[in-house]
Motif scaffolding. Sequence first.
Motif, PDB file in Angstrom:
ATOM      1  N   ARG A  57      81.792 -49.433 -79.502  1.00 11.32           N
ATOM      2  CA  ARG A  57      81.682 -50.353 -78.396  1.00 11.32           C
ATOM      3  C   ARG A  57      80.040 -50.687 -78.236  1.00 11.32           C
ATOM      4  O   ARG A  57      79.821 -51.747 -77.897  1.00 11.32           O
ATOM      5  N   GLU A  58      79.050 -49.921 -78.700  1.00  9.64           N
ATOM      6  CA  GLU A  58      77.727 -50.441 -78.648  1.00  9.64           C
ATOM      7  C   GLU A  58      77.410 -51.577 -79.508  1.00  9.64           C
ATOM      8  O   GLU A  58      76.897 -52.566 -78.885  1.00  9.64           O
ATOM      9  N   GLN A  59      77.961 -51.471 -80.634  1.00  8.81           N
ATOM     10  CA  GLN A  59      77.939 -52.904 -81.619  1.00  8.81           C
ATOM     11  C   GLN A  59      78.583 -53.799 -81.037  1.00  8.81           C
ATOM     12  O   GLN A  59      78.139 -55.079 -80.903  1.00  8.81           O
ATOM     13  N   LEU A  60      79.713 -53.598 -80.413  1.00  6.77           N
ATOM     14  CA  LEU A  60      80.452 -54.795 -79.724  1.00  6.77           C
ATOM     15  C   LEU A  60      79.682 -55.385 -78.541  1.00  6.77           C
ATOM     16  O   LEU A  60      79.983 -56.481 -78.369  1.00  6.77           O
ATOM     17  N   HIS A  61      79.304 -54.357 -77.709  1.00  9.10           N
ATOM     18  CA  HIS A  61      78.474 -54.967 -76.596  1.00  9.10           C
ATOM     19  C   HIS A  61      77.283 -55.703 -76.917  1.00  9.10           C
ATOM     20  O   HIS A  61      76.988 -56.915 -76.269  1.00  9.10           O
ATOM     21  N   ALA A  62      76.668 -55.268 -78.064  1.00  5.20           N
ATOM     22  CA  ALA A  62      75.606 -55.989 -78.703  1.00  5.20           C
ATOM     23  C   ALA A  62      75.993 -57.527 -79.047  1.00  5.20           C
ATOM     24  O   ALA A  62      75.462 -58.484 -78.789  1.00  5.20           O
ATOM     25  N   GLN A  63      77.197 -57.603 -79.682  1.00  5.33           N
ATOM     26  CA  GLN A  63      77.643 -58.840 -79.989  1.00  5.33           C
ATOM     27  C   GLN A  63      78.237 -59.825 -78.814  1.00  5.33           C
ATOM     28  O   GLN A  63      77.768 -61.031 -78.904  1.00  5.33           O
ATOM     29  N   THR A  64      78.501 -59.246 -77.945  1.00  2.00           N
ATOM     30  CA  THR A  64      78.934 -59.873 -76.671  1.00  2.00           C
ATOM     31  C   THR A  64      77.738 -60.313 -76.088  1.00  2.00           C
ATOM     32  O   THR A  64      77.523 -61.599 -75.431  1.00  2.00           O
ATOM     33  N   GLU A  65      76.526 -59.696 -75.945  1.00  2.00           N
ATOM     34  CA  GLU A  65      75.321 -60.167 -75.362  1.00  2.00           C
ATOM     35  C   GLU A  65      74.947 -61.398 -76.266  1.00  2.00           C
ATOM     36  O   GLU A  65      74.254 -62.453 -75.703  1.00  2.00           O
ATOM     37  N   ASP A  66      75.028 -61.417 -77.674  1.00  6.12           N
ATOM     38  CA  ASP A  66      74.668 -62.437 -78.429  1.00  6.12           C
ATOM     39  C   ASP A  66      75.570 -63.777 -78.140  1.00  6.12           C
ATOM     40  O   ASP A  66      75.325 -65.008 -78.010  1.00  6.12           O
ATOM     41  N   ILE A  67      76.484 -63.502 -78.012  1.00  2.00           N
ATOM     42  CA  ILE A  67      77.542 -64.697 -77.569  1.00  2.00           C
ATOM     43  C   ILE A  67      77.277 -65.200 -76.215  1.00  2.00           C
ATOM     44  O   ILE A  67      77.028 -66.398 -76.297  1.00  2.00           O
ATOM     45  N   ILE A  68      77.178 -64.222 -75.337  1.00  6.50           N
ATOM     46  CA  ILE A  68      76.469 -64.932 -73.912  1.00  6.50           C
ATOM     47  C   ILE A  68      75.453 -65.906 -74.084  1.00  6.50           C
ATOM     48  O   ILE A  68      75.281 -67.161 -73.632  1.00  6.50           O
ATOM     49  N   ALA A  69      74.265 -65.218 -74.911  1.00  7.23           N
ATOM     50  CA  ALA A  69      72.834 -66.092 -75.088  1.00  7.23           C
ATOM     51  C   ALA A  69      73.359 -67.211 -75.844  1.00  7.23           C
ATOM     52  O   ALA A  69      72.548 -68.179 -75.549  1.00  7.23           O
ATOM     53  N   THR A  70      74.161 -67.370 -76.835  1.00  3.90           N
ATOM     54  CA  THR A  70      74.483 -68.537 -77.516  1.00  3.90           C
ATOM     55  C   THR A  70      74.818 -69.482 -76.611  1.00  3.90           C
ATOM     56  O   THR A  70      74.491 -70.646 -76.729  1.00  3.90           O
TER      57      THR A  70
ATOM     58  N   ALA B 202      82.636 -69.915 -81.670  1.00  2.00           N
ATOM     59  CA  ALA B 202      83.066 -69.258 -83.124  1.00  2.00           C
ATOM     60  C   ALA B 202      82.778 -67.813 -83.118  1.00  2.00           C
ATOM     61  O   ALA B 202      83.245 -67.079 -83.735  1.00  2.00           O
ATOM     62  N   LYS B 203      81.410 -67.130 -82.468  1.00  2.96           N
ATOM     63  CA  LYS B 203      81.098 -66.024 -82.475  1.00  2.96           C
ATOM     64  C   LYS B 203      82.080 -65.197 -81.563  1.00  2.96           C
ATOM     65  O   LYS B 203      82.607 -64.111 -82.100  1.00  2.96           O
ATOM     66  N   PHE B 204      82.677 -65.521 -80.624  1.00  2.00           N
ATOM     67  CA  PHE B 204      83.751 -65.000 -79.698  1.00  2.00           C
ATOM     68  C   PHE B 204      84.955 -64.683 -80.454  1.00  2.00           C
ATOM     69  O   PHE B 204      85.577 -63.627 -80.488  1.00  2.00           O
TER      70      PHE B 204
END
Length: 277
Positions: A138-151, A162-164
Amino acid sequence: MSSTSTVPTTARTLEIPGARLYYEVRGEGPLVALVGAPMDATSFAPLADLLAAEHTVLTTDPRGVKRSVLDDPEQESTPQLRADDLSLLLAHLNAGPATVLGSSGGAVTALALAEAYPELVRTVVAHEAPLIELLPDREQLHAQTEDIIATHLAGDVRGAWAKFLDQANIDMPEEMFETVFGGKREPQQAADEYFWFAHELRGTTHWRPDLAALRSSGVGIVVGIGEGSTDQICDRTSRALATALGIEPTIFPGDHLGFVEEADAFVVRLREVLGES
């Protein structure tokens, strides 16, 4: 009359503190609510039309999306707030307790409703709830979600989607991706996408179900997975939820959007699950 429905449909707005909730009602019989997030009432119209033959069917735009307008458009959309909204709609209709089918973020809403307002709910069918908190990574996935939002907030809409899809492990052909995500956005679509990324995605994927509360609620819980969703992130989260609750997942036709793309087959399976066939 809803422009997307093939059966008589009543469209109304319910004033609640801080918002105006758009909802549609069709059919007669035991109440079924079809709930999405960020998907709106239009997404559920094909399934709602089929269910309306023997049910009163409620569909709604979730807060901040399309026709459900917030006084503060920058307010966060959490599963708890969306459950509160749905409780007000169900109480307003005074036709419950309801069967609630929620899909994706709407499945998270439905589970939050069962926790907070079990007296309003008979059965929850949680179809592909993205319960990231139940996964070991989950921690890795939450970090990816933050990157998706920032993008997305940086203006790269195509890159965010694309990241989503990559995180969700959904393989979409390039031509289809460009058709769906590569073109110019209509103002409402752009606004809804912004709200999803900026104010809804984080709260939805960080929500953790209270498993003890769900077990003791008296609400029947069905964990639904699309047969075409194998190895996707919502397949993983749904299986984790089913395991945590000590139940077997229920397989539905189609994939994450089976209730839209294969509504005729989906409703047959839903009726079987609800003991109506």
